[in-house]
Design an enzyme around this catalytic site. Structure first.
Site, PDB file in Angstrom:
ATOM      1  CG  HIS A   1      -0.431   0.206   2.483  1.00 23.16           C
ATOM      2  ND1 HIS A   1       0.082  -0.809   3.237  1.00 23.16           N
ATOM      3  CD2 HIS A   1      -0.264   1.330   3.201  1.00 23.16           C
ATOM      4  CE1 HIS A   1       0.542  -0.318   4.361  1.00 23.16           C
ATOM      5  NE2 HIS A   1       0.347   0.977   4.373  1.00 23.16           N
TER       6      HIS A   1
ATOM      7  CE  LYS B   1       1.705   5.322   3.229  1.00 23.43           C
ATOM      8  NZ  LYS B   1       0.650   5.912   4.063  1.00 23.43           N
TER       9      LYS B   1
ATOM     10  CG  ASP C   1       5.633  -5.725   9.794  1.00 21.61           C
ATOM     11  OD1 ASP C   1       4.766  -6.376   9.181  1.00 21.61           O
ATOM     12  OD2 ASP C   1       5.373  -4.720  10.492  1.00 21.61           O
TER      13      ASP C   1
ATOM     14  CG  HIS D   1       5.880  -0.935   3.734  1.00 19.06           C
ATOM     15  ND1 HIS D   1       5.001  -1.352   2.767  1.00 19.06           N
ATOM     16  CD2 HIS D   1       5.323  -1.295   4.909  1.00 19.06           C
ATOM     17  CE1 HIS D   1       3.965  -1.939   3.342  1.00 19.06           C
ATOM     18  NE2 HIS D   1       4.139  -1.915   4.638  1.00 19.06           N
TER      19      HIS D   1
ATOM     20  CE  LYS E   1       5.516  -2.197  14.372  1.00 22.17           C
ATOM     21  NZ  LYS E   1       4.446  -1.719  13.522  1.00 22.17           N
TER      22      LYS E   1
END
Ligand code: NAP
Length: 480
Positions: free
Chosen positions: A175, A179, A232, A237, A328
């Site tokens: 995804h 953007k 992840d 990405h 994170k």
């Protein structure tokens, strides 16, 4: 400026995993948004599919809760949208419900199948779509991330999908590619003559790509612990952002022309020295428990943070490193690409050794936009002093609001209906990314390497700072 909405052809979109978390939060609201924008014609249909036994009305009631609307006009539009939606209960790994779905799809529209389900369903669903004659050679199939856990599993998924669909029918979603800013990176580079002549090692000193999150992994700790920041975030990405920043200009804006150039970047990546990687795990704070508690494994060696120096071994980028950083529980939620240009070769201003430098910051979130940091004269009398000033463009201020709030998912779904694969990952691209990532992860395993603890709300572990200091550089402050 008014956003132009280009309608798409009549379609039947079959959404597997229609009751799932991703569908509820992103896909259904996104589809409604596109409907409201007038992008699809009223003869299009969306068929929700999942395991639960629900009637059409029960399912539509769930969608009413998922798609929140304000005002009578929007409520009327939601009713119209829901009249295009139906529901079928199917067992993805068994035979229940498939005949019903085969009856429901039409032959005179674009057929797209969105698999918003766990990857172990991709093969079984693809086979049944073919066996029941639901998918044709013109149909499109969309699959969600994660696309594999390593090179072997990615190859196995590709093989399963290609048994039933040709590569030109397969849409692997990342995804990030949907953007606005990510696409604008290509417009910036290839639709302007200003930047591209400077877009190389002679003029760019280094590049920093940061995707930081302020949230912990609470609630999905056990799932995350199987993957970690490298799998992840970096494999997909950050790799995509790196490719679009580093790739050669494609000869045209066509799916394979763009994706060929991205694959070349991945194949040019040098293996990364262990010294050039910093891995971290967040500690407990006043607000939340530690990573180890969230993961449910006090001995977990999975990283919730990673920073690394990456070299693209080709003429354009020799000696210009790319620094990647993601994690994170960091100071702020931000995603950006910061391109650091070299200093002028000679300073004419007395007493000033190093100007502030030119940095082009391409922001993905928050406030998608770009900032160009420049050096100017400090205003006022008192001689020649230099200071920094920014040319700032926040897209929402400059362009049509509606197109900016458009979420990446809805944009990508409309691309599927149009049959445009440019912003989707090709099979060889995903495999090349895993082929680069696997040896790094295997090295950690072989050395039984432990991530370094870091404080929540910080910029990550000390090793990440040292990684930059060693090279005489500094990270841009997170959330600057
Ligand atoms: P989820 O909430 O667990 O939903 C799973 C969906 O699969 C449900 O609709 C479920 O139907 C359906 N399902 C399970 N077993 C089935 C079966 N035997 N036959 C038919 N349908 C079955 O998962 P999710 O979070 O939405 O994630 C879906 C996919 O998107 C995954 O690949 C995930 O990795 C990816 N993804 C998710 C997110 C996110 O934010 N959630 C972000 C990026 C990628 P029932 O509800 O009827 O059982």
């Amino acid at each position: 400026m008014v956003a132009r909405v280009i309608p798409v052809s009549k379609f039947d979109l079959v959404l597997f995993g229609a009751t799932g978390d991703l569908a509820r939060r992103k896909i259904w609201p996104g589809l409604f948004h596109r409907f409201v924008a007038g992008q699809f014609d009223s003869d299009s249909r969306i068929l929700g599919v999942s395991r639960s036994e629900l009637t059409n009305d029960e399912f539509r009631d769930r969608l009413r809760e998922a798609i929140s609307v304000n005002g009578d006009d929007k409520a009327k539009l939601l009713d119209q949208f829901l009249s295009l939606v139906s529901y079928t209960s199917i067992d993805a790994k068994g035979e229940r419900g498939w005949d019903v779905l085969a009856e429901a799809v039409r032959t005179d529209s674009v057929r797209a199948f969105y698999l918003s389900v766990a990857p172990n369903f991709f093969g079984p669903i693809a086979r049944r779509l073919r066996n029941y004659g639901i998918a044709t050679d013109e149909s499109r199939i969309v699959v969600e991330k994660p696309f594999g856990h390593d090179l072997a599993s990615a190859k196995a998924l590709n093989a399963e999908l290609r048994e039933c669909f040709d590569e030109h029918q397969i849409y692997r979603i990342d995804h990030y590619l949907g953007k606005e800013t990510v696409q604008n990176l290509m417009a910036l580079r290839f639709a302007n003559s200003l930047f591209e002549p400077l877009w190389n090692a002679s003029h760019i000193e280094h590049v920093q790509i940061t995707v930081s999150e302020s949230l912990s992994v609470e609630g999905r700790g056990e799932y995350y612990d199987q993957s970690g920041a490298m799998r992840d975030m970096v494999q997909n990405h950050l790799m995509q952002l790196l490719c679009l920043t580093a790739m050669e200009p494609p000869s045209k804006f066509k799916p394979n022309a763009v994706r060929d150039e991205k694959v070349k970047v991945i194949e040019a990546l040098e293996p990364v020295d262990a010294r050039d990687i910093a891995r971290g795990q967040y500690r407990a704070s006043k607000e939340h428990a530690s990573y180890l508690d969230h993961a449910g494994d006090p001995k977990s060696r999975t990283e919730s943070f990673i920073a690394m120096k990456v070299n693209v071994a080709n003429w354009r980028w020799a000696k210009t490193p790319f620094y990647l950083r993601t994690g994170k529980c960091l100071r702020a939620r931000t995603s950006e690409i910061a391109v650091y240009f070299r200093n002028p070769p000679h300073m004419i201003f007395p007493g000033i050794d190093t100007p502030m430098g030119n940095i082009l910051v391409i922001r993905l979130q928050p406030d998608e936009g770009m900032t160009l940091h420049t050096t100017i004269k400090d205003p006022g009398p008192g001689g020649m002093r230099l200071t920094e000033a920014s040319l700032d463009m926040t897209f929402a201020d400059s362009l049509a609001q509606d197109e900016i709030v458009q979420d990446a998912y809805e944009r990508l779904i409309m691309d599927v209906i149009r049959g445009d694969q440019t912003l989707f990952m090709r099979g060889d691209e995903v495999e090349a990314a895993w082929a680069w990532v696997d040896p790094i992860i295997n090295g950690w395993k072989d050395r039984n390497e432990k991530p370094q603890p870091y404080d929540s709300g910080s910029s990550g572990p000390e090793d990440a700072l040292l990684l930059m200091h060693r090279d005489g550089r500094r990270w841009r402050p997170i959330g600057a």
